[in-house]
Design a protein around this motif. Structure first.
Motif, PDB file in Angstrom:
ATOM      1  N   VAL A 319       0.823  -1.214   0.000  1.00  0.00           N
ATOM      2  CA  VAL A 319       0.000   0.000   0.000  1.00  0.00           C
ATOM      3  C   VAL A 319       0.858   1.266   0.000  1.00  0.00           C
ATOM      4  O   VAL A 319       0.392   2.333  -0.389  1.00  0.00           O
ATOM      5  CB  VAL A 319      -0.985   0.041   1.189  1.00  0.00           C
ATOM      6  N   MET A 320       2.115   1.151   0.396  1.00  0.00           N
ATOM      7  CA  MET A 320       3.018   2.296   0.295  1.00  0.00           C
ATOM      8  C   MET A 320       3.501   2.508  -1.140  1.00  0.00           C
ATOM      9  O   MET A 320       3.920   3.590  -1.500  1.00  0.00           O
ATOM     10  CB  MET A 320       4.224   2.101   1.217  1.00  0.00           C
ATOM     11  N   ALA A 321       3.434   1.450  -1.944  1.00  0.00           N
ATOM     12  CA  ALA A 321       3.955   1.515  -3.313  1.00  0.00           C
ATOM     13  C   ALA A 321       2.896   1.890  -4.336  1.00  0.00           C
ATOM     14  O   ALA A 321       3.228   2.298  -5.445  1.00  0.00           O
ATOM     15  CB  ALA A 321       4.566   0.168  -3.693  1.00  0.00           C
ATOM     16  N   SER A 322       1.632   1.758  -3.989  1.00  0.00           N
ATOM     17  CA  SER A 322       0.572   2.022  -4.961  1.00  0.00           C
ATOM     18  C   SER A 322      -0.699   2.443  -4.241  1.00  0.00           C
ATOM     19  O   SER A 322      -1.017   1.945  -3.154  1.00  0.00           O
ATOM     20  CB  SER A 322       0.289   0.766  -5.799  1.00  0.00           C
ATOM     21  N   SER A 323      -1.430   3.353  -4.878  1.00  0.00           N
ATOM     22  CA  SER A 323      -2.740   3.752  -4.355  1.00  0.00           C
ATOM     23  C   SER A 323      -3.854   2.895  -4.933  1.00  0.00           C
ATOM     24  O   SER A 323      -5.031   3.141  -4.676  1.00  0.00           O
ATOM     25  CB  SER A 323      -3.005   5.228  -4.689  1.00  0.00           C
ATOM     26  N   ASN A 324      -3.493   1.896  -5.720  1.00  0.00           N
ATOM     27  CA  ASN A 324      -4.472   1.077  -6.429  1.00  0.00           C
ATOM     28  C   ASN A 324      -4.497  -0.362  -5.950  1.00  0.00           C
ATOM     29  O   ASN A 324      -4.845  -1.264  -6.704  1.00  0.00           O
ATOM     30  CB  ASN A 324      -4.175   1.091  -7.941  1.00  0.00           C
ATOM     31  N   VAL A 325      -4.127  -0.614  -4.701  1.00  0.00           N
ATOM     32  CA  VAL A 325      -4.087  -1.989  -4.204  1.00  0.00           C
ATOM     33  C   VAL A 325      -5.509  -2.493  -3.969  1.00  0.00           C
ATOM     34  O   VAL A 325      -6.350  -1.793  -3.407  1.00  0.00           O
ATOM     35  CB  VAL A 325      -3.263  -2.075  -2.903  1.00  0.00           C
ATOM     36  N   GLY A 326      -5.778  -3.721  -4.410  1.00  0.00           N
ATOM     37  CA  GLY A 326      -7.108  -4.298  -4.248  1.00  0.00           C
ATOM     38  C   GLY A 326      -7.068  -5.797  -4.411  1.00  0.00           C
ATOM     39  O   GLY A 326      -6.063  -6.442  -4.129  1.00  0.00           O
ATOM     40  N   GLY A 327      -8.154  -6.357  -4.914  1.00  0.00           N
ATOM     41  CA  GLY A 327      -8.221  -7.798  -5.120  1.00  0.00           C
ATOM     42  C   GLY A 327      -8.124  -8.559  -3.816  1.00  0.00           C
ATOM     43  O   GLY A 327      -8.801  -8.252  -2.838  1.00  0.00           O
ATOM     44  N   LEU A 328      -7.242  -9.542  -3.776  1.00  0.00           N
ATOM     45  CA  LEU A 328      -7.049 -10.368  -2.580  1.00  0.00           C
ATOM     46  C   LEU A 328      -5.878  -9.851  -1.753  1.00  0.00           C
ATOM     47  O   LEU A 328      -5.991  -9.616  -0.575  1.00  0.00           O
ATOM     48  CB  LEU A 328      -6.829 -11.827  -2.995  1.00  0.00           C
ATOM     49  N   SER A 329      -4.708  -9.678  -2.382  1.00  0.00           N
ATOM     50  CA  SER A 329      -3.524  -9.046  -1.792  1.00  0.00           C
ATOM     51  C   SER A 329      -3.080  -9.663  -0.475  1.00  0.00           C
ATOM     52  O   SER A 329      -3.703  -9.500   0.559  1.00  0.00           O
ATOM     53  CB  SER A 329      -3.747  -7.540  -1.616  1.00  0.00           C
ATOM     54  N   GLY A 330      -1.964 -10.356  -0.527  1.00  0.00           N
ATOM     55  CA  GLY A 330      -1.375 -10.980   0.647  1.00  0.00           C
ATOM     56  C   GLY A 330      -0.618 -12.227   0.249  1.00  0.00           C
ATOM     57  O   GLY A 330       0.110 -12.236  -0.730  1.00  0.00           O
ATOM     58  N   ALA A 331      -0.774 -13.309   0.977  1.00  0.00           N
ATOM     59  CA  ALA A 331      -0.080 -14.560   0.689  1.00  0.00           C
ATOM     60  C   ALA A 331      -1.095 -15.650   0.366  1.00  0.00           C
ATOM     61  O   ALA A 331      -2.055 -15.852   1.094  1.00  0.00           O
ATOM     62  CB  ALA A 331       0.777 -14.973   1.879  1.00  0.00           C
ATOM     63  N   PHE A 332      -0.864 -16.342  -0.747  1.00  0.00           N
ATOM     64  CA  PHE A 332      -1.707 -17.476  -1.138  1.00  0.00           C
ATOM     65  C   PHE A 332      -1.090 -18.768  -0.591  1.00  0.00           C
ATOM     66  O   PHE A 332       0.129 -18.902  -0.533  1.00  0.00           O
ATOM     67  CB  PHE A 332      -1.781 -17.606  -2.658  1.00  0.00           C
ATOM     68  N   ILE A 333      -1.934 -19.736  -0.268  1.00  0.00           N
ATOM     69  CA  ILE A 333      -1.422 -21.040   0.185  1.00  0.00           C
ATOM     70  C   ILE A 333      -2.095 -22.194  -0.574  1.00  0.00           C
ATOM     71  O   ILE A 333      -2.670 -23.100   0.027  1.00  0.00           O
ATOM     72  CB  ILE A 333      -1.594 -21.203   1.706  1.00  0.00           C
ATOM     73  N   PRO A 334      -2.020 -22.189  -1.920  1.00  0.00           N
ATOM     74  CA  PRO A 334      -2.574 -23.305  -2.688  1.00  0.00           C
ATOM     75  C   PRO A 334      -1.644 -24.514  -2.608  1.00  0.00           C
ATOM     76  O   PRO A 334      -0.474 -24.429  -2.982  1.00  0.00           O
ATOM     77  CB  PRO A 334      -2.631 -22.743  -4.118  1.00  0.00           C
ATOM     78  N   VAL A 335      -2.136 -25.625  -2.123  1.00  0.00           N
ATOM     79  CA  VAL A 335      -1.249 -26.755  -1.837  1.00  0.00           C
ATOM     80  C   VAL A 335      -0.563 -27.269  -3.094  1.00  0.00           C
ATOM     81  O   VAL A 335       0.666 -27.350  -3.165  1.00  0.00           O
ATOM     82  CB  VAL A 335      -2.018 -27.886  -1.128  1.00  0.00           C
ATOM     83  N   SER A 336      -1.331 -27.615  -4.129  1.00  0.00           N
ATOM     84  CA  SER A 336      -0.730 -28.258  -5.300  1.00  0.00           C
ATOM     85  C   SER A 336       0.135 -27.307  -6.129  1.00  0.00           C
ATOM     86  O   SER A 336       0.906 -27.757  -6.970  1.00  0.00           O
ATOM     87  CB  SER A 336      -1.821 -28.856  -6.194  1.00  0.00           C
ATOM     88  N   GLU A 337       0.014 -25.995  -5.889  1.00  0.00           N
ATOM     89  CA  GLU A 337       0.758 -25.023  -6.680  1.00  0.00           C
ATOM     90  C   GLU A 337       2.026 -24.532  -5.985  1.00  0.00           C
ATOM     91  O   GLU A 337       2.697 -23.633  -6.484  1.00  0.00           O
ATOM     92  CB  GLU A 337      -0.142 -23.814  -6.997  1.00  0.00           C
ATOM     93  N   ASP A 338       2.362 -25.096  -4.850  1.00  0.00           N
ATOM     94  CA  ASP A 338       3.481 -24.598  -4.040  1.00  0.00           C
ATOM     95  C   ASP A 338       4.381 -25.770  -3.674  1.00  0.00           C
ATOM     96  O   ASP A 338       3.965 -26.689  -2.973  1.00  0.00           O
ATOM     97  CB  ASP A 338       2.919 -23.919  -2.784  1.00  0.00           C
ATOM     98  N   ALA A 339       5.636 -25.730  -4.148  1.00  0.00           N
ATOM     99  CA  ALA A 339       6.541 -26.861  -3.943  1.00  0.00           C
ATOM    100  C   ALA A 339       6.712 -27.200  -2.470  1.00  0.00           C
ATOM    101  O   ALA A 339       6.756 -28.377  -2.090  1.00  0.00           O
ATOM    102  CB  ALA A 339       7.901 -26.548  -4.572  1.00  0.00           C
ATOM    103  N   GLY A 340       6.804 -26.175  -1.613  1.00  0.00           N
ATOM    104  CA  GLY A 340       6.967 -26.421  -0.181  1.00  0.00           C
ATOM    105  C   GLY A 340       5.732 -27.016   0.456  1.00  0.00           C
ATOM    106  O   GLY A 340       5.821 -27.879   1.341  1.00  0.00           O
ATOM    107  N   MET A 341       4.552 -26.552   0.018  1.00  0.00           N
ATOM    108  CA  MET A 341       3.296 -27.102   0.533  1.00  0.00           C
ATOM    109  C   MET A 341       3.131 -28.565   0.109  1.00  0.00           C
ATOM    110  O   MET A 341       2.674 -29.409   0.894  1.00  0.00           O
ATOM    111  CB  MET A 341       2.110 -26.285   0.014  1.00  0.00           C
ATOM    112  N   ILE A 342       3.486 -28.850  -1.139  1.00  0.00           N
ATOM    113  CA  ILE A 342       3.381 -30.224  -1.642  1.00  0.00           C
ATOM    114  C   ILE A 342       4.234 -31.154  -0.782  1.00  0.00           C
ATOM    115  O   ILE A 342       3.800 -32.229  -0.356  1.00  0.00           O
ATOM    116  CB  ILE A 342       3.817 -30.296  -3.120  1.00  0.00           C
ATOM    117  N   SER A 343       5.470 -30.732  -0.520  1.00  0.00           N
ATOM    118  CA  SER A 343       6.378 -31.539   0.294  1.00  0.00           C
ATOM    119  C   SER A 343       5.835 -31.746   1.699  1.00  0.00           C
ATOM    120  O   SER A 343       5.865 -32.865   2.240  1.00  0.00           O
ATOM    121  CB  SER A 343       7.756 -30.857   0.347  1.00  0.00           C
ATOM    122  N   ALA A 344       5.313 -30.678   2.307  1.00  0.00           N
ATOM    123  CA  ALA A 344       4.769 -30.777   3.664  1.00  0.00           C
ATOM    124  C   ALA A 344       3.548 -31.683   3.712  1.00  0.00           C
ATOM    125  O   ALA A 344       3.339 -32.433   4.671  1.00  0.00           O
ATOM    126  CB  ALA A 344       4.430 -29.390   4.186  1.00  0.00           C
TER     127      ALA A 344
END
Length: 452
Positions: A319-344
């Motif tokens: 939010v310091m870098a843009s006045s246009n922040v929206g959508g979901l914004s943050g960290a996603f945790i999709p299991v099958s799309e994340d190598a570390g999540m898959i391993s865990a």
């Protein structure tokens, strides 16, 4: 003044740390395509999408060449199609096939908006569209679907929750010969944002402009790399500050691309979604960021706290870098799309119960989780209800994208390929919630809904 150190740092982020623009998504309103005749309406839909988006892919490619910044996906989101179904009648799958044809002809990766907003009840066309979702996803290639079943203001529509449990199962069953991909293109939301550029949940909300450009930025590898260079004795305040500063730099890249795309296409610049969206590629994992913070493996005790800090720091930097922040914004945790999540998940360090706890502090919800193929629809509905309750009570977006792996059991694996990745079938609690789900009705809005 051009700072060469900043330029070299950005080049390193792109070449070595998997920085990319995950998507530029053109949102297109189809409200002016309503017609009492569904065939005429479909033609209007195709014509408008083609007219607005015909230069989208080329524009993205030109910006990639100009700045050397990878833009992985070019996508389209449209008005929830259920709104058109109420006017036209007929088979909603005709709309899905029209969207699919338009997506192919303009060359985008996905088109989202085969959607319904039913958080408080069903309008004409909503049930018809929802019941058609499995067939629509099985008979198209690029169409994505979402349904919003709850919000902090309205509570949770449990009749819709019950319906969606069966829809998710059927979507998997109709695509069982293709890794049950139908369920991977379907999201069930609570508090769905109208400007989300990420699939499969993107749709163009009725409060949005006629046409708009939204950008989704990604950079888990950049954040992890920045943390790996910190002293071993750095405290968590310093860690959070480093994440915040790194998110600022990532968001600046998205601001540049969004502004350029808006100018070239002659449509308003909507928002930057500054989510850390992982991929199955090694080094591009949110789970690995949590492990860099100090966990032996994602899913260990402390994971929720680390994720909460990461999510908050990413938003503060963005939010310091843009006045246009929206959508979901943050960290996603999709299991099958994340190598570390898959391993865990394979090691059973990460359970669905731990993932549910993590969703209380991250950007979305239970995402890309593969579940046993014989999971009853009422259990899927109950998973949706639990996640919607977290979103409703905490005034945040939550979502469920689970994939029943038809014919497979716990420990076996599905492989979707590409960004959707692969992963093991995760264990579920098998005790039945059927009586609760069958009651239907609406879970009332919480006290915090009364903000006026």
């Amino acid at each position: 003044m051009i700072n060469m150190n900043d330029i070299m740092e950005t080049i390193t982020m792109i070449q070595e740390e998997n920085l990319d623009i995950r998507t530029i998504t053109m949102g297109i309103s189809l409200l002016d395509c309503c017609d009492g005749d569904i065939d005429r309406s479909c033609q209007k839909v195709y014509d408008k999408i083609y007219r607005c988006a015909k230069d989208l892919v080329k524009t993205g490619e030109d910006i990639e060449k100009k700045y050397g910044i990878p833009i992985v996906n070019k996508r389209i989101s449209v008005t929830p199609i259920a709104m058109l179904c109420g006017a036209s009648g007929g088979d909603p799958v005709k709309y899905a096939k029209t969207l699919d044809r338009a997506a192919k002809d303009v060359g985008v990766n996905f088109i989202g908006g085969y959607s319904a907003l039913v958080q408080k009840g069903f309008s004409p066309g909503d049930k018809d569209l929802i019941e058609s979702i499995p067939r629509a996803l099985a008979e198209t290639d690029y169409v994505c679907s979402s349904v919003n079943v709850g919000s902090t203001k309205t509570g949770i529509n449990m009749d819709a929750v019950k319906l969606m449990g069966g829809v998710v199962r059927e979507a998997a069953e109709l695509t069982k010969d293709h890794q049950c991909i139908g369920a991977a293109k379907l999201v069930v939301f609570c508090n769905a944002p109208e400007d989300n550029p990420f699939m499969a949940g993107a749709f163009h909300g009725p409060g949005e402009p006629d046409c708009v450009i939204n950008v989704g930025v990604s950079g888990p590898g950049v954040v992890r790399s920045a943390l790996s260079k910190m002293p071993e004795d750095a405290d968590l305040t310093q860690i959070a500050d480093k994440i915040k500063k790194t998110a600022f730099k990532i968001t600046r890249v998205g601001q540049l691309v969004g502004t350029e795309a808006s100018q070239r296409l002659g449509v308003p610049f909507g928002i930057i979604d500054l989510s850390l969206a992982p991929t199955p590629a090694i080094g591009d994992s949110v789970a690995h960021i949590l492990e860099e913070i100090g966990l032996e493996q994602c899913g260990a005790h402390g994971t929720t706290a680390a994720l909460a800090m990461l999510n908050d720091a990413v938003k503060k930097g963005g939010v310091m870098a843009s006045s246009n922040v929206g959508g979901l914004s943050g960290a996603f945790i999709p299991v099958s799309e994340d190598a570390g999540m898959i391993s865990a998940a394979r090691n059973k360090t990460l359970s669905i119960e731990k993932l549910e706890a993590m969703t209380a502090v991250c950007s979305v919800g239970l995402d890309m989780i593969i579940i046993p193929g014989d999971t009853p629809s009422e259990v899927i509905s109950a998973i949706i209800a639990d996640e919607a309750a977290i979103g409703m009570v905490n005034s945040k977006t939550t979502a469920v994208r689970v994939i029943p792996a038809v014919g497979l059991g716990e420990g076996e694996e599905l492989d979707f390929g590409g960004l959707l990745g692969n992963g093991p079938v995760m264990k579920l609690n098998t005790k039945s919630p059927a009586k609760m789900i069958d009651r239907g009705g609406r879970i009332p809005a919480p006290l915090q809904s009364l903000k006026n």
